[in-house]
Design an enzyme around this catalytic site. Structure first.
Site, short mmCIF file in Angstrom:
data_model
loop_
_atom_site.label_atom_id
_atom_site.label_comp_id
_atom_site.label_asym_id
_atom_site.label_seq_id
_atom_site.Cartn_x
_atom_site.Cartn_y
_atom_site.Cartn_z
N CYS A 126 10.76 -3.84 -10.85
CA CYS A 126 11.01 -3.59 -9.43
C CYS A 126 9.97 -2.68 -8.81
CB CYS A 126 12.40 -2.99 -9.26
SG CYS A 126 12.64 -1.46 -10.18
N GLU A 128 20.11 0.16 -7.41
CA GLU A 128 18.65 0.19 -7.44
C GLU A 128 18.19 -1.25 -7.35
OE1 GLU A 128 15.12 -0.51 -8.71
OE2 GLU A 128 15.81 0.31 -10.62
N ASN A 147 14.79 -7.26 -17.12
CA ASN A 147 13.34 -7.02 -17.17
C ASN A 147 12.93 -5.85 -18.06
OD1 ASN A 147 14.58 -5.42 -15.16
ND2 ASN A 147 12.64 -5.11 -14.11
#
Length: 494
Positions: A296, A262, A163
């Site tokens: 995220c 993460e 991303n």
């Protein structure tokens, strides 16, 4: 093509169909190949090799061997290589922007942040070579000196996402290298160039010795699993979804590697009744729709006080409808394509299910090819599909609340705890609410998409473990060693 020729061409049209192991660019040979596709056009850009488990083993062998010498290189020499990478990212800005647009659908707003933020991160990482400091502690034993040192962990395995691929790869790679470690990097298959092979070119041109950085492209189920489970890994730095992160973490701890994870988020944007509505809506628009919501830390849920709910929904829907959708190589475009059909289908399914559950469509809701319209959903509740799941798309469910207590309750009603934001003109009140939200990062009078290289980045609960950036990543990429020196004869009990 020679190594020199490979290093001199950093463009989307360069030859990228190779692995990078021990300083050598290896053509695919008889390996399987994976297509790299432009999500805006559907056209194939190039191919990359699908690394095998044996390729990963060779990458680790090279990394282990190279790390022994790299650790002994002086801090200023390590820092100089990393700083040179930052300079090269600036030098090749136009080429890097094109790669980000064509390979991952990055529109200009993401290009701006990803390019500029990456340069800043790399410059900060260069300083880590001098910041891994230890110290001296007093002793209860007469004549004893206690010396605390921080040494490189050894080999860092990095598995990075698609991303924000360049930035999220280099935030692990550059600190690891600056601190004297070597790296095996497995980028997401969708962004094998911007998240992996591009870094190999940059560090090679910067003068990094062979074997300190190795890049293996391929499938997560083969190359990725082997990276995570390799016994020569000392740390596994993974960014991605929580379910995959759980598998990576289990693989890592099986051989006592530290898992720096993460993971996902379901991030609330809390707007209290005394908020500056102009600022709250502007922040909510950016936080939901930057990079098509594919981040995220994007806003997953808008929690808005019932007294200003209708006006907030109306203004957010107006802003969403104004955002230009199209090819990310066009500078006027804000909303580019979703990375692939699977991601698009999942987020559209969340929207349709949420509407079936009773929500109202205020803006968007449709798509063409991989272009999904910025979507605003009113009359939403916390248990509707687009709210209770990490939708990872340009979707903004708006949920009302009656008081601060309910806002906190709604914000925390998720297994995730990555990021949050709170808006109020009473900053003390906003801080009180922020302090009650279970998230690793909370931003008052802002939105959730915030990253700075010198502050800790990471989450609570199912959003992962460990922290990136600054002194926190230094701690994770170094081992603490206690050495004591007895400087005068000691008396023992027997």
């Amino acid at each position: 093509m020679s190594e020199a020729e490979l290093s001199q061409d950093i463009s989307i049209d360069a030859f990228w169909n190779a692995l990078y192991i021990d300083g050598e660019w290896e053509s695919p040979g008889d390996r399987d190949r994976l297509d790299v596709t432009n999500p805006a056009t559907g056209k194939k850009v190039t191919e990359v090799p699908a690394a095998t488990a044996e390729d990963v083993d060779r990458a680790y062998e090279a990394a282990v061997s190279a790390q022994e010498e790299w650790e002994q290189v002086t801090p200023d020499e390590r820092a100089a290589v990393v700083r040179r990478v930052a300079d090269l990212i600036d030098e090749y800005e136009a080429e890097i922007r094109e790669i980000l647009a064509v390979e991952s659908g990055a529109a200009k707003p993401r290009q701006d942040i990803e390019h500029g933020g990456t340069v800043t991160f790399v410059h900060d990482a260069a300083s880590f070579a001098f910041r891994a400091s230890g110290g001296h502690n007093q002793s209860k034993i007469p004549g004893k000196e206690n010396i605390i040192q921080k040494e490189p962990v050894g080999v860092v395995g990095v598995i990075s996402p698609w991303n924000v691929p360049l930035k999220l790869s280099i935030r692990a790679v550059a600190p690891a290298i600056a601190l004297g470690n070597s790296v095996v990097l497995k980028p997401a298959r969708e962004t094998s160039i911007s998240g992996g092979l591009l870094l190999a070119r940059l560090f090679e041109e910067a003068g990094l010795p062979d074997g300190v950085l190795n890049v293996v492209t391929g499938k997560g189920s083969e190359a990725g699993d082997r990276v995570a489970a390799h016994p020569d890994s000392d740390v596994i730095a993974f960014t991605g979804s929580t379910p995959v992160g759980q598998l990576v973490g289990r693989n890592a701890v099986d051989h006592f590697a530290f898992p720096a994870l993460e993971l996902g988020g379901n991030n609330p944007h809390v707007v209290l009744e005394d908020a500056d509505l102009d600022q709250a809506v502007a922040a909510g628009t950016f936080g939901s729709f930057w990079n098509q919501g594919q981040v995220c830390i994007s806003i997953n849920r808008h929690l808005v006080h019932e007294s200003i709910y209708d006006e907030y929904v109306e203004r957010l829907a107006e802003r969403a409808a104004e955002l230009e959708i199209g090819d990310p190589t066009d500078d006027d475009v804000v909303i580019g394509p979703i990375i692939n059909e699977a991601q698009r289908d999942e987020m559209i399914e969340y929207v349709e299910e949420t509407l079936d559950q009773g929500a109202t469509l205020e803006a968007g809701g449709d798509y063409e090819d991989l272009f999904v319209e910025p979507t605003v959903l009113s009359d939403a509740t916390n248990d509707m599909a687009a709210a209770c799941n990490e939708h990872f798309g340009p979707i903004a469910p708006v949920i009302p609340f009656s008081d601060d207590e309910e806002a906190v309750e709604l914000a925390n009603a998720t297994e995730y705890g990555l990021a949050a934001s709170v808006h109020s003109e009473d900053r003390g009140r906003a801080r009180d609410v922020a302090d009650q939200i279970d998230a690793g990062m909370v931003h008052v009078n802002d939105q959730t998409v915030n990253v700075e290289p010198h502050v800790p980045f990471g989450g609570m609960k199912d959003s992962g473990m460990g922290r990136y950036n600054g002194e926190w990543i230094i701690d994770e990429f170094t081992e603490v060693k206690w050495t004591s020196v007895q400087r005068e004869p000691r008396e023992y009990l027997f």
